[in-house]
Design a protein around this motif. Sequence first.
Motif, mmCIF file in Angstrom:
data_model
loop_
_atom_site.group_PDB
_atom_site.id
_atom_site.type_symbol
_atom_site.label_atom_id
_atom_site.label_comp_id
_atom_site.label_asym_id
_atom_site.label_seq_id
_atom_site.Cartn_x
_atom_site.Cartn_y
_atom_site.Cartn_z
ATOM 1 N N ILE A 138 7.165 24.149 28.877
ATOM 2 C CA ILE A 138 7.739 23.056 29.649
ATOM 3 C C ILE A 138 9.240 22.966 29.398
ATOM 4 O O ILE A 138 9.700 23.128 28.263
ATOM 5 N N GLY A 139 9.997 22.748 30.470
ATOM 6 C CA GLY A 139 11.428 22.536 30.356
ATOM 7 C C GLY A 139 11.715 21.075 30.057
ATOM 8 O O GLY A 139 11.191 20.182 30.728
ATOM 9 N N VAL A 140 12.544 20.826 29.059
ATOM 10 C CA VAL A 140 12.827 19.464 28.592
ATOM 11 C C VAL A 140 14.245 19.067 28.991
ATOM 12 O O VAL A 140 15.165 19.891 28.964
ATOM 13 N N HIS A 141 14.399 17.803 29.346
ATOM 14 C CA HIS A 141 15.720 17.244 29.630
ATOM 15 C C HIS A 141 16.450 17.022 28.304
ATOM 16 O O HIS A 141 15.937 16.354 27.399
ATOM 17 N N HIS A 142 17.651 17.583 28.195
ATOM 18 C CA HIS A 142 18.409 17.522 26.942
ATOM 19 C C HIS A 142 18.623 16.089 26.467
ATOM 20 O O HIS A 142 18.472 15.780 25.271
ATOM 21 N N LEU B 265 25.222 24.220 29.860
ATOM 22 C CA LEU B 265 25.854 25.430 30.383
ATOM 23 C C LEU B 265 24.766 26.352 30.920
ATOM 24 O O LEU B 265 23.820 26.680 30.206
ATOM 25 N N VAL B 266 24.899 26.773 32.166
ATOM 26 C CA VAL B 266 23.824 27.526 32.812
ATOM 27 C C VAL B 266 23.468 28.793 32.041
ATOM 28 O O VAL B 266 22.291 29.084 31.807
ATOM 29 N N GLY B 267 24.472 29.577 31.640
ATOM 30 C CA GLY B 267 24.194 30.801 30.910
ATOM 31 C C GLY B 267 23.457 30.557 29.616
ATOM 32 O O GLY B 267 22.509 31.284 29.274
ATOM 33 N N ILE C 74 11.701 30.834 35.950
ATOM 34 C CA ILE C 74 12.954 30.554 35.232
ATOM 35 C C ILE C 74 13.765 29.596 36.088
ATOM 36 O O ILE C 74 14.254 29.958 37.156
ATOM 37 N N GLN C 75 13.890 28.356 35.627
ATOM 38 C CA GLN C 75 14.627 27.355 36.393
ATOM 39 C C GLN C 75 15.357 26.423 35.437
ATOM 40 O O GLN C 75 14.725 25.738 34.630
ATOM 41 N N VAL C 76 16.683 26.414 35.511
ATOM 42 C CA VAL C 76 17.495 25.517 34.689
ATOM 43 C C VAL C 76 18.443 24.735 35.592
ATOM 44 O O VAL C 76 18.696 25.127 36.731
ATOM 45 N N ARG C 77 18.976 23.641 35.065
ATOM 46 C CA ARG C 77 19.849 22.776 35.863
ATOM 47 C C ARG C 77 21.068 22.383 35.038
ATOM 48 O O ARG C 77 20.931 21.755 33.978
ATOM 49 N N GLY D 69 17.562 30.320 26.607
ATOM 50 C CA GLY D 69 16.386 29.616 26.106
ATOM 51 C C GLY D 69 15.221 29.661 27.066
ATOM 52 O O GLY D 69 14.064 29.832 26.659
ATOM 53 N N ALA D 70 15.506 29.523 28.366
ATOM 54 C CA ALA D 70 14.448 29.526 29.367
ATOM 55 C C ALA D 70 13.757 30.885 29.455
ATOM 56 O O ALA D 70 12.520 30.969 29.523
#
Length: 335
Positions: free
Chosen positions: A106-110, A83-85, A321-324, A90-91
């Motif tokens: 580092i951003g981790v793939h769930h 969920l983006v929000g 800040i970058q999420v997917r 977390g980011a």
Amino acid sequence: MRVLGIETSCDETGIAIYDSRAGLLAHHLFSQKAHIEYGGVVPELASRDHVRKVLPMIDAVLKEANLAPRDIQGIAYTAGPGLVGALMVGAVVAQSLRFAWQCPAIGVHHMEGHLLAPMLEANPPPFPFVALLVSGGHSQLIKVTRLGEYEILGESIDDAAGEAFDKTAKLLGLPYPGGPHLAKIAIHGNPERFNFPRPLLNRGLDFSFSGLKTAVANAIAKSPQDEQTVADIAASFEQAVIDTLIVKSLRALQETGMKQLIIAGGVGANIKLRTSLSDLGEKQGFKVYYPRPLFCTDNGAMIAYAGCKRLLAGEKEDLKIQVRARWPISELRTV
């Protein structure tokens, strides 16, 4: 390397500290209750709960591990899918702490986190192996050669296994989250009373559970809703899902020639699935690995571990800040 892990992809806040030499130092998990009355996750409520919980939980794990911020050498957070929000919470926290503490993030793939969760155990699986990832949003079979080298062998074409569990539980009038409640009452049911379909059982490695859910809905409409019938429907549904997961997993092992299978994700905590696959492994000569049930659900420990491995390999990211919301695991880089 000591890494702080932050998991906020959906409705559970997970915080942990992993040390590359000493292992897992501390982990806390908060499962949100605000969604129960709605029968499903409300994204805005999930984000708000993450905001309330994430900083106090970070303080708590630091205290439990007897560490100060200066002792943290990296920060890993879930960057997607989710969920983006919720991901944004977390980011933002991770990148803010990265700036304040002057350490890499580092951003981790769930799903990579879930895939690597068995590595947290005392007897981790060596590469290569086949991974069965079964959660509320994903059902995937993945050929894992090494960290980051993933080939999707099969995946959901409609409802994921965990999603089918939750939707079926809702049809049976069970409280949210329904999957664990369904598995609990299935223990007292007869799995042979209802002959539910095993979708795509004899075709390839993809999964489909929407037709099974429809068959259960029809059975509920035609049956009395006494306690035993509900238990029998739950048991028959659970058996149909487990049979499908087992057949597909065995087919993946056969096609790849591998002798090691890991099971991860929320449905991976299902006792009947674990027992059935372990028994088959002993008979047919393959080894099955699982994370402990606590680490089958979303948690910070798996994110801290995955992030630690990638940071040690030299990966890091800019202060951004970058999420997917959607992020194919096949797009990850090999390390």
